[in-house]
Scaffold this motif. Structure first.
Motif, PDB file in Angstrom:
ATOM      1  N   HIS A  95       1.491   5.000  -0.933  1.00  0.00           N
ATOM      2  CA  HIS A  95       1.140   3.870  -0.060  1.00  0.00           C
ATOM      3  C   HIS A  95       1.451   4.224   1.401  1.00  0.00           C
ATOM      4  O   HIS A  95       2.628   4.400   1.761  1.00  0.00           O
ATOM      5  CB  HIS A  95       1.954   2.636  -0.439  1.00  0.00           C
ATOM      6  N   GLN A  98       4.067   2.156   3.521  1.00  0.00           N
ATOM      7  CA  GLN A  98       5.401   1.965   2.940  1.00  0.00           C
ATOM      8  C   GLN A  98       6.444   2.981   3.395  1.00  0.00           C
ATOM      9  O   GLN A  98       7.569   2.982   2.896  1.00  0.00           O
ATOM     10  CB  GLN A  98       5.302   1.890   1.415  1.00  0.00           C
ATOM     11  N   LEU A 109      10.706  -4.482  -8.804  1.00  0.00           N
ATOM     12  CA  LEU A 109       9.336  -4.479  -8.299  1.00  0.00           C
ATOM     13  C   LEU A 109       8.870  -5.784  -7.634  1.00  0.00           C
ATOM     14  O   LEU A 109       8.479  -5.785  -6.461  1.00  0.00           O
ATOM     15  CB  LEU A 109       8.371  -4.103  -9.438  1.00  0.00           C
ATOM     16  N   TRP A 112      10.864  -6.777  -4.684  1.00  0.00           N
ATOM     17  CA  TRP A 112      10.701  -5.714  -3.668  1.00  0.00           C
ATOM     18  C   TRP A 112       9.401  -5.906  -2.897  1.00  0.00           C
ATOM     19  O   TRP A 112       9.355  -5.752  -1.678  1.00  0.00           O
ATOM     20  CB  TRP A 112      10.744  -4.372  -4.399  1.00  0.00           C
ATOM     21  N   ARG A 220      -5.053  -4.576  -5.618  1.00  0.00           N
ATOM     22  CA  ARG A 220      -3.643  -4.135  -5.686  1.00  0.00           C
ATOM     23  C   ARG A 220      -3.140  -4.118  -7.125  1.00  0.00           C
ATOM     24  O   ARG A 220      -2.664  -3.111  -7.611  1.00  0.00           O
ATOM     25  CB  ARG A 220      -2.779  -5.055  -4.843  1.00  0.00           C
ATOM     26  N   HIS A 252      -2.608  -0.759  -9.958  1.00  0.00           N
ATOM     27  CA  HIS A 252      -1.358  -0.611 -10.710  1.00  0.00           C
ATOM     28  C   HIS A 252      -1.528  -1.191 -12.106  1.00  0.00           C
ATOM     29  O   HIS A 252      -2.286  -2.154 -12.295  1.00  0.00           O
ATOM     30  CB  HIS A 252      -0.227  -1.342  -9.987  1.00  0.00           C
ATOM     31  N   GLU A 255       3.705  -1.638 -15.005  1.00  0.00           N
ATOM     32  CA  GLU A 255       4.786  -0.898 -14.354  1.00  0.00           C
ATOM     33  C   GLU A 255       6.156  -1.414 -14.795  1.00  0.00           C
ATOM     34  O   GLU A 255       7.026  -0.624 -15.153  1.00  0.00           O
ATOM     35  CB  GLU A 255       4.601  -1.027 -12.836  1.00  0.00           C
ATOM     36  N   ASP A 342       4.312   7.692  -5.373  1.00  0.00           N
ATOM     37  CA  ASP A 342       4.392   6.238  -5.180  1.00  0.00           C
ATOM     38  C   ASP A 342       5.396   5.837  -4.099  1.00  0.00           C
ATOM     39  O   ASP A 342       6.101   4.836  -4.226  1.00  0.00           O
ATOM     40  CB  ASP A 342       4.698   5.503  -6.492  1.00  0.00           C
TER      41      ASP A 342
HETATM   42  N1  GUN Z   1       2.435  -3.153  -7.843  1.00  0.00           N
HETATM   43  C1  GUN Z   1       1.699  -3.852  -6.957  1.00  0.00           C
HETATM   44  N2  GUN Z   1       1.870  -3.390  -5.705  1.00  0.00           N
HETATM   45  C2  GUN Z   1       2.717  -2.363  -5.795  1.00  0.00           C
HETATM   46  C3  GUN Z   1       3.287  -1.471  -4.827  1.00  0.00           C
HETATM   47  O1  GUN Z   1       3.031  -1.523  -3.631  1.00  0.00           O
HETATM   48  N3  GUN Z   1       4.151  -0.524  -5.303  1.00  0.00           N
HETATM   49  C4  GUN Z   1       4.435  -0.437  -6.629  1.00  0.00           C
HETATM   50  N4  GUN Z   1       5.282   0.512  -7.032  1.00  0.00           N
HETATM   51  N5  GUN Z   1       3.938  -1.259  -7.537  1.00  0.00           N
HETATM   52  C5  GUN Z   1       3.088  -2.215  -7.124  1.00  0.00           C
END
Ligand code: GUN
Ligand code: ZN
Length: 459
Positions: A95, A98, A109, A112, A220, A252, A255, A342
């Motif tokens: 990203h 970031q 997550l 964050w 996203r 994504h 996760e 990432d």
């Molecule tokens: N899932 C949705 N947006 C993001 C992101 O910016 N980073 C990560 N690691 N997971 C996400």
């Protein structure tokens, strides 16, 4: 919708400024892969040529030769003996905005995103800030030995231009696209449907297939895109299916556990998280899903059957406490795996750090990741995941000469450990576990050496 329109034809690599071909011969320890390595430490796919010659003609690999077969005097020689020459690393999930939030303390997550990430991304509304950030990001990728990447910028159209411009300044291969979000995000980042479509079409027309750029539709994730927005992505994928091999899709997937629970609540009709994307028509050979940790067997089979790739992001998964990616099961299902940074969930742009973290994530599950598989997953394997393996990720003749010269040792400890190695695998494994950005000696994009000096004053 602008169906069937075509982006501009790809520009060739810029010709040299003079008529005679540029002929450069780089001598050093050459390492790349002829194919995907198996699980063992001795593998026929590994191509190692100590003190070999990498011949680059007008920005492309011309040939690779053994130490005792030097080129004639028409080739300009670059003596990197005692160094390791690798194809430039490819980061399939990172990203750009970031860098402002990398290494942010104390959260997981979903929190964050709200606490750190969305505010940082909102600052890209300021186009000057976006330009500076994009240029810094590209410089830093290159400084860490990454010469191609698939990147999330932000929802801001001018920021997407800034990112592609920054990559083009270096002649670097970049896949990116405007981030799409129409719910569950701050107002400043939320799309309206018309703008999302208009901007995406304009950016596709401008960038897809231009030079080394390619466009990725970038919803996203299924929490921040409505079904209607995901459906728009599916329509655009179909509309541009014939343009330069088609558009990419990046998002994504599965996760963290809290995220998966949330997706289930938001999309009760879907069989699984992956099924949300499948229903919108987003699964295909140019689709890259980041993380893919919390999946079932049916999802893995579907990813494999549709030719999707996953971007395993170990540094991020550890840092955000998201979970342990099951490489063995995913690979056995036939899914193509790239290793990605990432950043800023991940804590380093250096793909050697990603590879070393990948080893540790597998170790926690009783699995082993050889140096060969790890390096393949950031070079030829990552290129394959991006369907660009005819162009990058290896030293086959005809490939674009994106390569990096690494020192075998940047400090006394590295020197000591690497010198004790009794086999090539031991040596390379110790190196990739200990080395970092300090080991980057020179970076070449399309045969041109990148100046890795101090940033310009205005950045
Ligand atoms: N899932 C949705 N947006 C993001 C992101 O910016 N980073 C990560 N690691 N997971 C996400
Ligand atoms: Zn990400």
């Amino acid at each position: 919708m602008a169906r069937g329109r075509r982006a501009a034809p790809p520009a060739p690599i810029p010709p040299p400024m003079h008529d005679a071909p540029t002929l450069d011969a780089y001598q050093g320890d050459l390492l790349d892969f002829a194919a995907a390595p198996g699980t063992g430490v001795d593998d026929a796919a590994v191509r190692f040529r100590p003190d070999g010659w990498l011949l680059v003609r007008d920005g492309r690999i011309d040939a690779v030769r053994d130490a005792d077969d030097p080129p004639d005097a028409s080739w300009r020689r670059h003596d990197w003996r005692g160094h390791l020459l690798l194809p430039g690393f490819i980061d399939c999930h990172v990203h750009a905005p970031q860098l402002d939030v990398i290494a942010s303390y104390g959260t997981e997550l979903l929190d964050w995103l709200q606490r750190y990430t969305f505010p940082a991304e909102a600052r890209w509304a300021d186009t000057e800030h976006a330009r500076r950030s994009a240029r810094r990001f590209v410089r830093q990728l290159l400084a860490h030995g990454t010469t191609a990447a698939m990147v999330f910028p932000t929802v801001h159209r001018a920021g997407v231009d800034a990112l592609f411009d920054a990559a083009a300044e270096h002649g670097m291969a970049l896949v990116a696209g405007r981030v799409l979000m129409d719910r569950n995000c701050p107002d400043a980042l939320r799309d309206d449907a018309a703008a999302a479509e208009r901007d995406s079409v304009a950016l596709i027309e401008r960038w897809h297939g231009r030079g080394r750029a390619a466009y990725a539709l970038t919803p996203r994730f299924a929490a921040t895109s409505s079904d209607a927005q995901l459906a728009l992505c599916g329509e655009l994928l179909r509309a541009y299916a014939g343009a330069h091999g088609g558009l990419y899709l990046q998002t994504h997937l599965a996760e963290s556990r809290a995220e998966v629970d949330w997706i289930r609540a938001l999309h009760p009709q879907a069989r699984s998280y992956l099924d949300v994307y499948a229903r919108a028509g987003l699964l295909g050979a140019r689709s890259v899903f980041a993380h893919a940790i919390w999946l079932g067997a049916a999802d893995r089979a579907q990813l494999a059957a549709t030719g999707c790739a996953v971007a395993f992001s170990p540094s991020s998964n550890l840092f955000l406490g998201s979970g342990l990616f099951d490489w063995a099961t995913t690979a056995a299902a036939g899914v193509s795996i790239a290793v990605a940074s990432d950043v800023g969930g991940g804590t380093s742009l250096c793909q050697l750090r990603s590879a070393a973290d990948a080893y540790k994530v597998l170790a926690l599950q009783g699995q082993r990741l050889s140096a060969w598989r790890a390096l393949y997953a950031v070079t030829r394997g990552a290129a394959r995941a991006l369907r660009r393996d005819a162009e990058i990720g290896h030293f086959d003749p005809g490939a674009t000469a994106d390569f990096v010269v690494w020192s075998w040792a940047a400090d006394e400890l590295q020197q000591h450990r690497v010198a004790l190695a009794r086999s090539l695998h031991e040596r390379v494994f110790a190196w990739l576990t200990l080395a970092d950005q300090r080991n980057v000696a020179a970076v070449h994009v399309a045969g041109r050496r990148v100046a890795l000096d101090a940033p310009p004053r205005d950045d």
